[in-house]
Structure formats: structure tokens, C-alpha cells
Design a protein around this motif. Sequence first.
Motif, PDB file in Angstrom:
ATOM      1  N   UNK A 423       0.796  -1.229   0.000  1.00 39.04           N
ATOM      2  CA  UNK A 423       0.000   0.000   0.000  1.00 39.04           C
ATOM      3  C   UNK A 423       0.817   1.262   0.000  1.00 39.04           C
ATOM      4  N   UNK A 424       2.012   1.224   0.608  1.00 42.65           N
ATOM      5  CA  UNK A 424       2.778   2.482   0.618  1.00 42.65           C
ATOM      6  C   UNK A 424       4.244   2.303   0.244  1.00 42.65           C
ATOM      7  N   UNK A 426       6.851   2.015   2.043  1.00 42.20           N
ATOM      8  CA  UNK A 426       7.872   2.577   2.932  1.00 42.20           C
ATOM      9  C   UNK A 426       7.685   2.155   4.391  1.00 42.20           C
ATOM     10  N   UNK A 427       6.450   2.172   4.847  1.00 37.01           N
ATOM     11  CA  UNK A 427       6.163   1.886   6.252  1.00 37.01           C
ATOM     12  C   UNK A 427       5.598   0.464   6.373  1.00 37.01           C
ATOM     13  N   UNK A 429       3.620  -2.488   8.126  1.00 36.13           N
ATOM     14  CA  UNK A 429       2.484  -2.643   9.055  1.00 36.13           C
ATOM     15  C   UNK A 429       2.314  -4.127   9.366  1.00 36.13           C
ATOM     16  N   UNK A 455      -3.157   4.370  10.454  1.00 35.29           N
ATOM     17  CA  UNK A 455      -2.023   4.088   9.569  1.00 35.29           C
ATOM     18  C   UNK A 455      -1.809   5.193   8.530  1.00 35.29           C
ATOM     19  N   UNK A 456      -2.866   5.954   8.263  1.00 35.74           N
ATOM     20  CA  UNK A 456      -2.766   6.969   7.206  1.00 35.74           C
ATOM     21  C   UNK A 456      -1.719   8.027   7.500  1.00 35.74           C
ATOM     22  N   UNK A 459       3.982   7.664  10.988  1.00 38.90           N
ATOM     23  CA  UNK A 459       5.316   7.759  10.392  1.00 38.90           C
ATOM     24  C   UNK A 459       6.245   6.664  10.899  1.00 38.90           C
TER      25      UNK A 459
ATOM     26  N   UNK B 425       1.352   6.508  -2.045  1.00 38.88           N
ATOM     27  CA  UNK B 425       0.692   6.283  -0.752  1.00 38.88           C
ATOM     28  C   UNK B 425       1.617   6.643   0.410  1.00 38.88           C
ATOM     29  N   UNK B 426       2.910   6.417   0.235  1.00 37.61           N
ATOM     30  CA  UNK B 426       3.853   6.846   1.277  1.00 37.61           C
ATOM     31  C   UNK B 426       3.866   8.371   1.338  1.00 37.61           C
TER      32      UNK B 426
END
Lengths: 517, 622
Positions: A423-424, A426-427, A429, A455-456, A459, B425-426
Motif C-alpha cells: 500500500x505504501x 515505505x512503512x 504494518x 495508519x494513514x 510515520x 501512498x507513502x
Amino acid sequence: MSRPALVAATLGALVLAALASAGCFSGDAAAGSGRSVAALPRLHPAYAGAVIPPNIAPLDFHVDEPGAGCRVTVSGASGSPIRVSCDGGSVRIPVAPWRRLLQANVGGAVRIGVDVRAADGTWTSFEPVVDTVAAEPVDRYLTYRLLRPLYSKYVSMGIYQRDLEGFHQATVLDNRSVDGACLNCHTFAGNRTRSMILHTRGPYGLTMLLHANGRTVSVRTQTRLNAAPAAYSSWHPSGELVAFSANKINMFYHSVGETRDVFDSASDVLVYDVGTNTVSTNPQLSRPDVLETWPCWSANGRYLYFARARQRPVEEFRQVRYDLARIAYDVPTRTWGTAETVLSAEQVGGSISQPRVSPDGRFLAFSLAAYGNFPIYHPESDVCMLDLGSGQWRRLSLNSDQADSWPSFSSNSRWLCFSSKRGNGLFARPHMSYVDEQGEVHAAFVLPQEDPLFYDSCLQTFNRPELTVEPVEVSPRELAAALRDSTHVQRAQADPSVSLEDLSAGAAEPYSAGARP
Amino acid sequence: MSQVAAGRASPGPRHTPRGLAAASLAVLLVAYCLDVRFVVDPVLLYQAQQPAFFTGRAFLDQHLAYPGGPVEYAAAAVGQLYPEPWSGALALTAVALLLCAALHGILRHLTGGRWPLLAAVPAILLLALQQDYYHGAAPDLAVAVSAVAALAYVVGTAGLSPRLRLLVFAVGAVPVYCAVAGAWAAAVALVVASELARRRPALAGAVLIAGIVIPGVVAEGLYVLPASESFDRLLPLASRGGAGALGLGLYVWLPLSVAVAAAGQAWASRLRTLGAWLQPWAWVARLVVLGTLGAAAGLSGSADMRRTLRIGALAERGAWSGVLAEGRQLRSFAPATVLQIHRALAHSGQFLDNLFSYPLLSGEPILSIEAEHADRLDALSQVLLELGQVSQAEHLAHEELEIRGPGAAVLRRLVEVNLLKGRPQAARVFLEYLARSPRHSEWAARYAAQLNADPLGLSDPGLQQLRQVMPVVDHAGAVFPPELLLAELLARNPHNAMAFDYLVAHYLLSGQLDQVMGALARLSDFPEEYPSPRIPRHCQEAVLLFMTAGRLQLGKVPDVPLYGRQLDPAVVQRFAEFSAALARHRGDRDEARRALAPLFGNTFWYYYAFRTAAAGAPGAST
């Protein structure tokens, strides 16, 4: 949950969904003026189609459908439905009714009906989201490391423990308590917390915090056998031994793609004996021409699995691909067998790391990346599963197009937890997935949070999720005190029966996967 | 029992006429406010401290997890007022007023008299502390809250027995310590001094012990911190430079003022007998002394510090001519400032013409992916991003994020970085976080709306431009020397003028004359920046130096291809003058450096000869 039962539950859920979409349930919205659409509502986090534990916290979510308001009905074949109104699109399901509903529908399904009110007051009903409630609970506690996406500097991090039946997060150890030391690699013995370790570096040196037999001490694991301290570790089921890798880790950077990467210029696997405070190894685990790392004991403790690769210069980092190997071990006599390759890098077309054996001994989950042994920095990394009975391995359907790594099992072997950057990118989960008795892994879902939008804007990244059946018994104060207490540091001793010459002798033949070194 | 020791004191002698006391405090605070507004300038405080504040539970929870966190949270909120100069000045004045009023309240309660000048001294010390732009509002707010707590104790326990007073103190100590951390020492000092003034030494001793022990217990029990570290936060005594001494002065003054006021009771009574006409004059004399001290405190800041911060603020806005104007006047500077000046030179097309007219860091690479201080990381990350080294910019931005926390500038940069790296998204995670900043929520909402329509920011011209210059072939390494970073960019896009300028500047700074000669061939890649026949001034200077060095070594002038370009006769003439001047000072390098600086300090020759630019000198790294 047996496979037939799961199939039945899933079928039941589908029937429920079909009935619901056909208007057989008297949902609030359907009863009023409005319309129904034959589509699932857009929700995030998305939990549709998941198999969830009967003891998981409410799956709070946010409704992304445009509208002036919404209402949600959570129901099952048994138990009282829960009606929740939205708060700006956020749906927070009360914990107690949710728990009762799940308990009433174990082995069945829960459906989440969403109605959205338009500005003109008309309601739109969507197809219900249906989740299956597994029969087997997940271990109640999940411990993870929380930190920002780090490079070489670190200031703020900690190890925390979440009660999965609710939303409470307790601190295991925050590095503010220990002068900003780096905290990493928390490891528990057999999904219990009576024996645990975590590693630290910083103002108190490179130490392993060991909690066992009701006492907590700081252990310096470097000996003449290992210049580097303990890194990735695994408790033997007996609780007497900790296998660990000692790695010479070098961080480097890319100009394209994921910026961070890690290269081990050397690494060995060793074993720390908790009772005697000694570190030992074997020439097959400490070859100077081979990188051995990521040890993991088998469920019965008779084998030590680990990853190994031929040592190469840093320029050839893309060619460093790790095989999965194992070596037999006899605890009473402290004797080693012969190391053997279980799954070669060539077979899997990548590099194996982070092996984890399920407590029932049937499966071994591992991370698979293109190269190296630090899959969290590899978007292509996936979680895979090896059937230890048949020797067959497969890439799991739960994977995403981003880094999926750090697999770990619940004590009943039915839940697989892992970190995912889906989904992102980078982070990371924490995600969970149900593993049925046949080893089939079902759709993964993200750890629910009380604030569905958590989660949005979070950081921080969640690393190394570890499931335990009980809370960490040692308090943050005791852990911090043990680390700060320089007068009682326990210096591990090298096993006198192992000589460095013995270890060097292991290099007589060049390493090759599949061949016994 | 004396009047002082009798709990709530009866009205004593009037040291200051009622109206005069109020007026004097008011004047002082107005002066304080004006000084903060016009001399200190809250905008520069914002630039130095970059206070970050976010709404929502997570940010608050972070601040509740350590002693002093609540006050730091409040100070972060106050810091959001700095960009509006008057709001910032008023907020800081309010903090000073709080401290002075609390102290005055204590003095008044103890002696029954008015002590506006004693109570005003902390404002002077705070004013002096404001001159250190990195000091931050939290320690000041903490000491003010601590003084208010002491006032509450002194007033609230007036009629209570010593045991009850001690109990109230112990109970109140916990929340106050949690809020102000080390600044709790101010409350302890004030309360101990008050009890001594009331001639209760035993209670004062008990309060002192409790005041030291309770924070240790709370730190251990509530925050899992060692007791020895319980006073570490928000106590400005350990601050660098003069701030530490001023902080110490403040903490000493608070109990001292109580002692002075108590002792002054009897003295003031005697003064009254001197005659009513003398009192106002004595008071005026004290006011003059205080006013002089206040003026000294208010004007004690460093002009270079202010200029440095102005450069940072101007660079953030892309006001390059302003950066260069300020940069020319710098006498001492920080590494981050040099990086900002280089950016300004590059963006205004003057890099290879005026590099040596500005401060330089001797012995340091023009670009690096290694830095320790947040300001430097910030500047390096920004310049790397503008050059197109997106991954290295990301690297340094994350280092900055970890060291300084989530400031607006670094969050914005990470939004861009992640869009450029194809992780929309990041980018949104950083954007959502930024949306919780009251000062930046509007920008974040606008940007988020743009991303809804264009998730990858493909229509953003700035991002589009960066996409055309960012590397597409991976290079991996632990170290990225400037030459490699810049060559990689020029390999990707040979028309990346900023990368070319930085590369040639790197060659000049590292004295690589042959590389500068080689770069002349590439000037034609930049027809807009370097239309023929122009050669940037410093390159011309390098050519002349190269030819002279070649003649000295080889006995003949080496052939230097200029690719149809020409040397400016004025530059050639100036080189002749430089050579002659240098020859006149042969044998005395230091004298030559001093003598040539006024005329040739802004040339490459001067830099090459003495490895420094004449402008400025490195200051403390900030």
C-alpha cells in the motif's frame, strides 16, 4: 479449524452475503427509502474476505464512499447485531459487543453492512463485507519494534506489545529509558515470555538483554569465537539455548529504487547456553568462506535451520543468495550432526532469510528476496512456506508487490503474522493471515487500530511482529535497570572445546549449495 | 514572632508607589515585547527552532511519555505563533509576564510590599536568553509554570501547619514535575527560600529533600528513567555558551530575590525615615540600572546569527538575491549557511562567477551524504533533491526527520521524494501527518486535492523537471563522493545545468585544474546559461592559472582549447596584477594573504594560493 469446516464457514458466509444482497436481511437502510448497489463499499483498511481470529479486536474502518453520513450494521448468524453510526466516515465498533458477536459465530461468518446517506437524505446500501471467523484464536499479544524508517541515525524507538483482543499497547522498552540505545530483535521462547531476549547497542555497548528463570541480566555475547555480538536469534524449545548469528553488517545505499540496503561481509551462527553462560559453535556454522545467519530451531529442537551463502566481495552483493540449511543437534550431549542444504537459492530463484518453523513442526515460513538477507529493504521480498514433510515450497498468496517479511507463527500454528509494506512501500504494518490445517494461507489483514485512520498518518514502521500467549512478564523498569547496571554485566565465555583452528578448517572445500560443506 | 514569619504578612512598608510599580512593570514588558518583535524577530526564532506542533492524540501522547513533555507540547503550540511577528512577540512576552507576575506575587505575599524591580529581573534574563535563537520557549515556559506553582504553594498553604504544607508540596510536586521536568528546581528553590524567609528552616530542609527525591521517584516509577536523569530536561543550565550562564543566573535569582525582599523589609523601613522625597529618586536610580541592563540584554544578540537565520528563511522562499545580499555581509557562518549560499548562486546563475565572493568551508566537500546536524542535513537534502539525487535526498531527509522530528520542511520534501520514487501512498502518509499541523494543514489539503486528481504528481512542473534529471540507472555504495553524485546526474541528463555548476565548483574547490579545463568542452551543453563566447569568470581564472602553472613546469604555455570561447581581457589584466602583487609578497605567505584579500579575495587565484576565500570565516557549526 479443519479444511472442511473452513470451507463450510466460507460457503456460509457467501450464502449470507447472497441473502443479504437479495434483501433477505432487514437492514436499516434497506428498510427505508434508498437504493442498493451490487458492489462492496470502499473501506479502509480493507477487511473483506478475511479469515479473522475469534478473539481479535474490532475491525474498525473508514468508509471512503462519498456521502453526508453512514451507518453500519455488524451481524452474524448468531448473536446480537451491532449498529454503529459513523463519525466523519470512521466506524469504531464497540469492543464488548464485537467480542460477543465473534464468540457467537466461531466457525461462521460476520457481515458488515454499510449504508451511506447522500446529501439529499437518501440512503444507499452496499453489498455486505463478509469475514469468516476462524475456530482457533490467535495468541493474545503481539510484540513489535516501532521506529521511523531509519538510515544510520536513530533517536527514538521502542519495543511495544499490543493486546490483540483490544487496542491497548504497552511498552516493553522505550529507548528513552536507556539513554537512546538502539533496541532490536526481541525473541521469545515458544510464544511465551518467560524466556526472552532483545539486543541493544548504544551507550551501554553491544549487549543482549536476557530474561530467563525470573531474572534479567545484560549479557555481552562477544567472545573469542565471535567478534560481532549476537544479532538474529532463536530460542531452543527447551529454553536452555539461544542460537544466534554474529554478523558484520554494512549498510549501503542505492541511487534508484529502495535507497537502503544491507550487506553482511561476514557472519557465523553460534549458540549461547543460558545455564553455563557459554558460547559455542561448530565449524559447519562458522566457516570463514561462508555467511551463516538467521538461525531458527525446529519445533522439536533437534535441528537448527539457518540461511547460508558463499562469501563474496561487496561489489558482488547482487550475487549473494542464501540457501536454507539445517544441522542436527543433540541437546543432552551438545553434539552437532552434519549440515545439509534444505532448499537452495537456485531452487527458489532468490535468497532465503528469516526462517520460522511452525510450533507444530509442519511448516517453515521464510522470506524470499532477490538477493541478500535483509528482505525488509527489498520490495520484491515475499513470504514463502516450506512443507517440512513433503519438502515442497511455495510463494504464499498473501504477498503484495511491496516488501513482505518477518514471518512468525502463533503458538497453535494457525496464524501467520508478518510485516508488510503493502500500500505504501515505505512503512511496514503488521498483518495476519489464517493458516488452515492443510497449510493453505488465507487473505491477510492488517492489525486493526482503534482509530481507523491510524495508519494513514503513522510515520513509524512495525518490525518483527512476534505473537505470544502472555504479556511480557518483565517490566520496562527491570529491563532498563538491567541494561543500565554496568556492575552486573555478564560476559559470555567461549566454549573451551571449540578452537579457532577448528573453525578455520571448515574452509578446506569451497562452499556450494547442496554439497555438504 | 516577626512579621515575616507570621504566615500571610500584614502590609509592610511601601517600597514603590502603587502606580509607579505597575507602570514600571508595564514599561518593561512593553520594551520586552518591542525588543522581541523588532530586534530578536520571532520569524527568526521560528527559523532557528523550527517548532513542530500537530493536533491529534499521537502527538500529545508522545509528549505525555516523558517529564517536561506537557510544557514542551505547550511551547510547540506557542512556537506556531512565531511566523506572525506580533503574535510571537506577544506570546513570549506573556511567558515573561507570567514569570515576573508569579515572582512578584510571592514577594508581595511574603513581605506585604511591592517589589516590581526584583520581579522584573527574570524578564531581563529571559530577554538575554532570547538572543540565543536556539534556546527555545520550553525552558522559559517551564520556569514560569514552576514559579506559578511556587506562588500557588506560598499563597495556598499560608494558614496551614508545617506538616500539611509539606504534604501539599509533596502531592503537588508530582504533576508539576511531570509538566516541567528539570525546571521544577525553580519551584523548589522558591519554596525553600520562602520557608526560610518565614523562618522555618526545618520545613525548608524537608521541602528541599522532598523536592529532590520526588522527581527521582517519579522518573523511575512513571517514566522508567534513572533518578539521576530526573532533572536533565528543561533545565537550561547545561545549555551551550552564554545561555547556560544566563539560565544559572535565572535559577539563582529566583530564591535570591526572595531573600533580598525579606531582608529588605527592615531596610526599607529605615529608608522611609530618610525622607519621603528621597524615595522616588532611589527608585528612579534602580529603574535606570534595570533599564540599562535590559537594553544591554535586548541588544546582546549576534548580528551574524540573525543574518544566518535570515539566509535560511530567504532560502526557504527561494529569494536568492536576498540570500546573496545577506551572505556578502557574513563574518562568521555555519556550514548549512554555506550550502544555502551555494544554492542561491546556482539558482541565480552565478555559481561559477561568484563562488569565491562568499564564505567557503575549507577542506569540506561541496556535497556529502554525511552530516550530523539537522540544519546541515536539511540544506544538503534540499540541494540533493534540486540536483536530482532523489534517493540521497531521501536518505538525508530521513536522518533529519529522526534527529529533529517531523518538521514541515522535511515532511514536504518527503512528500515530493516519495512521489518521485513512485510511492504515492507513502507520500500521502507524510501529507496526512502534515495536515495535522495548524500552520500547514491548508497547504497539505490543497496538495492532497491535487493528488486526488493526479496521484503521482505528473502534472506538477517541479516534479516533472526532477523526473528528467533523476538517475535511472542504479548505483550502489556506502559512500557517494561529490564527483560521483554529480557525474551520475550528468550521465542521466547532460543538460542538468545545476549539476554541471556544482561539478565544476567541486573541481575548483578541490583544485583540479585539469578537470576544469576538461569541463570547458561541456559549456556548449548549456547555451542559455553560458552563451558563447562567455566563459564563467572562475573558469577563466582557472584557465589562466593552468597556463601559468604549465609554463612554469614545462617551460612553455600549454595549449588549452577554449572551444571558440574567449578570455575576458579584464580578467587577463587582473591576473597580471594578481601575479605581480603575489610576487611582491613572496616569502611571507600570511602577509600576502592579508594584502591580496581586498583586491583579489573573490578570485579563484586567491583561493588556490591560500585555500580560502577572503569573505568570512567559519563559525561554530550549528
